[in-house]
Structures are given as structure tokens and as C-alpha cells.
Design a protein around this motif. Sequence first.
Motif, PDB file in Angstrom:
ATOM      1  N   MET A   1      -5.575 -13.861 -11.236  1.00  0.00           N
ATOM      2  CA  MET A   1      -4.494 -13.726 -10.495  1.00  0.00           C
ATOM      3  C   MET A   1      -3.864 -12.190 -10.995  1.00  0.00           C
ATOM      4  O   MET A   1      -3.750 -12.052 -12.268  1.00  0.00           O
ATOM      5  CB  MET A   1      -3.169 -14.532 -10.265  1.00  0.00           C
ATOM      6  CG  MET A   1      -3.755 -15.969  -9.976  1.00  0.00           C
ATOM      7  SD  MET A   1      -3.853 -15.964  -8.197  1.00  0.00           S
ATOM      8  CE  MET A   1      -2.350 -16.521  -7.722  1.00  0.00           C
ATOM      9  N   ILE A   2      -3.660 -11.137 -10.014  1.00  0.00           N
ATOM     10  CA  ILE A   2      -3.093 -10.143 -10.545  1.00  0.00           C
ATOM     11  C   ILE A   2      -1.649 -10.045  -9.903  1.00  0.00           C
ATOM     12  O   ILE A   2      -1.449 -10.545  -8.754  1.00  0.00           O
ATOM     13  CB  ILE A   2      -3.981  -8.816 -10.253  1.00  0.00           C
ATOM     14  CG1 ILE A   2      -4.241  -8.575  -8.559  1.00  0.00           C
ATOM     15  CG2 ILE A   2      -5.334  -8.801 -10.879  1.00  0.00           C
ATOM     16  CD1 ILE A   2      -4.806  -7.454  -8.076  1.00  0.00           C
ATOM     17  N   LYS A   3      -0.629  -9.267 -10.592  1.00  0.00           N
ATOM     18  CA  LYS A   3       0.720  -9.190 -10.209  1.00  0.00           C
ATOM     19  C   LYS A   3       0.961  -7.962  -9.414  1.00  0.00           C
ATOM     20  O   LYS A   3       0.343  -6.825 -10.232  1.00  0.00           O
ATOM     21  CB  LYS A   3       1.619  -9.345 -11.444  1.00  0.00           C
ATOM     22  CG  LYS A   3       3.030  -9.353 -11.211  1.00  0.00           C
ATOM     23  CD  LYS A   3       3.626  -9.637 -12.534  1.00  0.00           C
ATOM     24  CE  LYS A   3       5.321  -9.822 -12.018  1.00  0.00           C
ATOM     25  NZ  LYS A   3       5.875 -10.104 -13.346  1.00  0.00           N
ATOM     26  N   LEU A   4       1.372  -8.164  -8.415  1.00  0.00           N
ATOM     27  CA  LEU A   4       1.703  -6.781  -7.513  1.00  0.00           C
ATOM     28  C   LEU A   4       2.922  -6.610  -7.091  1.00  0.00           C
ATOM     29  O   LEU A   4       3.700  -7.723  -7.179  1.00  0.00           O
ATOM     30  CB  LEU A   4       0.393  -6.698  -6.399  1.00  0.00           C
ATOM     31  CG  LEU A   4      -0.849  -6.770  -6.714  1.00  0.00           C
ATOM     32  CD1 LEU A   4      -1.858  -7.060  -5.481  1.00  0.00           C
ATOM     33  CD2 LEU A   4      -1.230  -5.411  -7.452  1.00  0.00           C
ATOM     34  N   THR A   5       3.389  -5.493  -6.484  1.00  0.00           N
ATOM     35  CA  THR A   5       4.767  -5.348  -5.924  1.00  0.00           C
ATOM     36  C   THR A   5       4.487  -4.744  -4.478  1.00  0.00           C
ATOM     37  O   THR A   5       3.942  -3.781  -4.326  1.00  0.00           O
ATOM     38  CB  THR A   5       5.472  -4.209  -6.954  1.00  0.00           C
ATOM     39  OG1 THR A   5       5.370  -4.623  -8.419  1.00  0.00           O
ATOM     40  CG2 THR A   5       6.940  -4.221  -6.537  1.00  0.00           C
ATOM     41  N   ARG A   6       5.384  -5.512  -3.437  1.00  0.00           N
ATOM     42  CA  ARG A   6       5.362  -5.011  -2.370  1.00  0.00           C
ATOM     43  C   ARG A   6       6.377  -3.818  -2.333  1.00  0.00           C
ATOM     44  O   ARG A   6       6.990  -3.611  -3.179  1.00  0.00           O
ATOM     45  CB  ARG A   6       5.676  -5.996  -1.249  1.00  0.00           C
ATOM     46  CG  ARG A   6       4.963  -7.083  -1.037  1.00  0.00           C
ATOM     47  CD  ARG A   6       5.631  -8.424  -0.131  1.00  0.00           C
ATOM     48  NE  ARG A   6       4.765  -9.281   0.156  1.00  0.00           N
ATOM     49  CZ  ARG A   6       4.353 -10.434  -0.286  1.00  0.00           C
ATOM     50  NH1 ARG A   6       5.334 -10.674  -1.518  1.00  0.00           N
ATOM     51  NH2 ARG A   6       3.841 -11.362  -0.201  1.00  0.00           N
ATOM     52  N   LEU A   7       6.165  -2.942  -1.209  1.00  0.00           N
ATOM     53  CA  LEU A   7       7.075  -1.692  -1.000  1.00  0.00           C
ATOM     54  C   LEU A   7       8.540  -2.081  -1.206  1.00  0.00           C
ATOM     55  O   LEU A   7       9.047  -1.254  -1.406  1.00  0.00           O
ATOM     56  CB  LEU A   7       6.840  -1.144   0.262  1.00  0.00           C
ATOM     57  CG  LEU A   7       5.304  -0.463   0.254  1.00  0.00           C
ATOM     58  CD1 LEU A   7       4.922   0.148   1.780  1.00  0.00           C
ATOM     59  CD2 LEU A   7       5.294   0.367  -0.690  1.00  0.00           C
ATOM     60  N   ASN A   8       8.944  -3.289  -0.598  1.00  0.00           N
ATOM     61  CA  ASN A   8      10.092  -3.637  -0.619  1.00  0.00           C
ATOM     62  C   ASN A   8      10.881  -3.993  -2.260  1.00  0.00           C
ATOM     63  O   ASN A   8      11.907  -4.576  -2.441  1.00  0.00           O
ATOM     64  CB  ASN A   8      10.650  -4.762   0.323  1.00  0.00           C
ATOM     65  CG  ASN A   8      10.025  -6.230  -0.019  1.00  0.00           C
ATOM     66  OD1 ASN A   8       9.279  -6.378  -1.079  1.00  0.00           O
ATOM     67  ND2 ASN A   8      10.049  -7.117   0.763  1.00  0.00           N
TER      68      ASN A   8
END
Length: 70
Positions: free
Chosen positions: A1-8
Amino acid sequence: MIKLTRLNGSEFNLNALYIEQVEALPDTTISLINGKKFVVREDKEKVLKMIMGFYKDVSIFGALKDVEGD
């Protein structure tokens, strides 16, 4: 799994095995094999590095090298 950030700003984990395509449109857009798309804050290069790191962690690269060497 990779940790990502949505635009919000909300964070989520994504199984990198399901990623089909990563584009900069100009926002980084990740397309999955099921057609679902995510737009994230991380730039394309950072996402690609995270994917490669994930593949190394689960030893996918080692398996691919063995297959290519045959």
C-alpha cells in the motif's frame, strides 16, 4: 500500500498493484485497472517512486528479474 493525499487534504492508502496509469494533467491522476481514478497532491515522480518502493517491498522486482533472466 502507498499513502497518498487527495486534493482536499484527506489521506488514504492505495494498493499499488491495482495502478494502471499515473498522469500529470496537470494534477497527478492515478487510474486503476477497474477504471476508477484518483487525483492526488503528490507529484507524478513522487508517486512513481512510492510505487517502485512498494514493488521492492513485496519482492515483485526480484521476481521480474528472475523471469527476464531465463
